[in-house]
Design a protein around this motif. Structure first.
Motif, short mmCIF file in Angstrom:
data_model
loop_
_atom_site.label_atom_id
_atom_site.label_comp_id
_atom_site.label_asym_id
_atom_site.label_seq_id
_atom_site.Cartn_x
_atom_site.Cartn_y
_atom_site.Cartn_z
N MET A 1 0.83 -1.17 0.00
CA MET A 1 0.00 0.00 0.00
C MET A 1 0.88 1.24 0.00
SD MET A 1 -2.84 0.88 2.81
CE MET A 1 -3.92 2.19 2.57
N VAL A 2 0.54 2.23 -0.76
CA VAL A 2 1.29 3.47 -0.88
C VAL A 2 0.91 4.39 0.27
CG1 VAL A 2 1.72 5.48 -2.34
CG2 VAL A 2 1.41 3.21 -3.37
N ASP A 3 1.93 5.04 0.89
CA ASP A 3 1.67 5.97 1.98
C ASP A 3 0.97 7.20 1.43
OD1 ASP A 3 1.63 7.45 4.26
OD2 ASP A 3 3.78 7.40 4.60
N LYS A 4 -0.16 7.56 2.02
CA LYS A 4 -0.93 8.69 1.54
C LYS A 4 -0.36 10.03 1.99
CE LYS A 4 -5.25 6.09 1.67
NZ LYS A 4 -6.59 6.00 2.23
N PHE A 5 0.53 10.02 3.06
CA PHE A 5 1.01 11.28 3.62
C PHE A 5 2.55 11.31 3.75
CE2 PHE A 5 -3.08 10.13 5.58
CZ PHE A 5 -3.87 11.16 5.07
N PRO A 6 3.31 11.09 2.66
CA PRO A 6 4.78 11.08 2.79
C PRO A 6 5.33 12.45 3.20
CG PRO A 6 4.16 11.00 0.49
CD PRO A 6 2.89 10.84 1.30
N ALA A 7 4.76 13.53 2.73
CA ALA A 7 5.24 14.87 3.07
C ALA A 7 5.01 15.14 4.56
CB ALA A 7 4.56 15.92 2.22
N GLU A 8 3.92 14.67 5.11
CA GLU A 8 3.60 14.87 6.52
C GLU A 8 4.62 14.15 7.41
OE1 GLU A 8 1.46 16.30 9.82
OE2 GLU A 8 1.50 16.92 7.74
N GLN A 9 5.04 12.94 7.03
CA GLN A 9 6.04 12.20 7.80
C GLN A 9 7.38 12.93 7.79
OE1 GLN A 9 6.15 8.24 6.26
NE2 GLN A 9 4.30 7.59 7.33
N ARG A 11 7.83 16.12 7.54
CA ARG A 11 7.69 17.29 8.40
C ARG A 11 7.79 16.89 9.87
NH1 ARG A 11 4.36 19.30 11.65
NH2 ARG A 11 2.65 17.90 11.14
N ILE A 12 7.17 15.77 10.25
CA ILE A 12 7.21 15.29 11.63
C ILE A 12 8.65 14.95 12.02
CG2 ILE A 12 6.51 13.40 13.16
CD1 ILE A 12 3.83 13.37 11.62
N VAL A 13 9.37 14.24 11.14
CA VAL A 13 10.76 13.87 11.42
C VAL A 13 11.62 15.13 11.56
CG1 VAL A 13 12.82 12.76 10.45
CG2 VAL A 13 10.61 11.59 10.37
N LYS A 14 11.43 16.11 10.68
CA LYS A 14 12.18 17.37 10.76
C LYS A 14 11.87 18.11 12.06
CE LYS A 14 14.63 20.82 9.14
NZ LYS A 14 15.67 21.10 10.08
N ASP A 15 10.61 18.15 12.48
CA ASP A 15 10.25 18.79 13.74
C ASP A 15 10.92 18.08 14.93
OD1 ASP A 15 8.69 20.67 12.48
OD2 ASP A 15 6.77 19.73 12.98
N LEU A 16 10.95 16.76 14.89
CA LEU A 16 11.60 16.00 15.96
C LEU A 16 13.11 16.27 16.00
CD1 LEU A 16 9.73 12.57 15.76
CD2 LEU A 16 9.59 14.26 17.61
N GLN A 17 13.76 16.32 14.83
CA GLN A 17 15.18 16.62 14.77
C GLN A 17 15.46 18.02 15.33
OE1 GLN A 17 15.82 15.98 10.57
NE2 GLN A 17 16.69 13.94 10.92
#
Length: 132
Positions: A1-9, A11-17
């Motif tokens: 299944m293709v991830d529907k929200f790759p850009a959102e992930q 952004r979340i990783v960047k915020d955590l970093q």
């Protein structure tokens, strides 16, 4: 299944970093808290700390308590089994041409006092919990 929200992930990783980096910066600049009274025990993990600006820094190395001062000098506080020195087995007087009896007796008495002092020091250290 293709991830529907790759850009959102991303952004979340960047915020955590960014958050981790910000917390690291804050942690490096926090002044240590002075402790004047303990309500429980302290666990000191094994470490090799830098020298403190002044005073001393407590640390643990291979499970042994250590202290490092501002000059970088270290002191380990060993707690180990230590035996008392053996008692002298030589007689309290000596006959023969090589030494007078009084000189030998005085030397033996001096050594016996040294032995007693060392034994008393070791017993005091055992009582203080500095060695077993």
């Amino acid at each position: 299944m293709v991830d529907k929200f790759p850009a959102e992930q991303q952004r979340i990783v960047k915020d955590l970093q960014d958050t981790v980096e910000r917390l690291n910066t804050i942690a490096r600049n926090v002044t240590p808290i002075k402790i004047s009274k303990a309500t429980g025990w302290f666990d000191l993990p094994d470490a090799s700390p830098d020298e403190p600006g002044s005073g001393v820094r407590l640390y643990s190395s291979s499970g042994k308590l250590g202290v490092k001062n501002a000059d970088g000098e270290t002191l380990s506080i060993p707690i180990a089994d230590v035996d008392n020195p053996a008692n002298f087995s030589s007689p309290s007087s000596q006959t023969g041409d090589w030494a007078s009896a009084s000189a030998y007796t005085q030397l033996r008495a001096d050594c016996a006092r040294l032995h007693d002092t060392l034994r008393d020091l070791m017993n005091a250290m055992r009582s203080a919990g500095l060695m077993r």
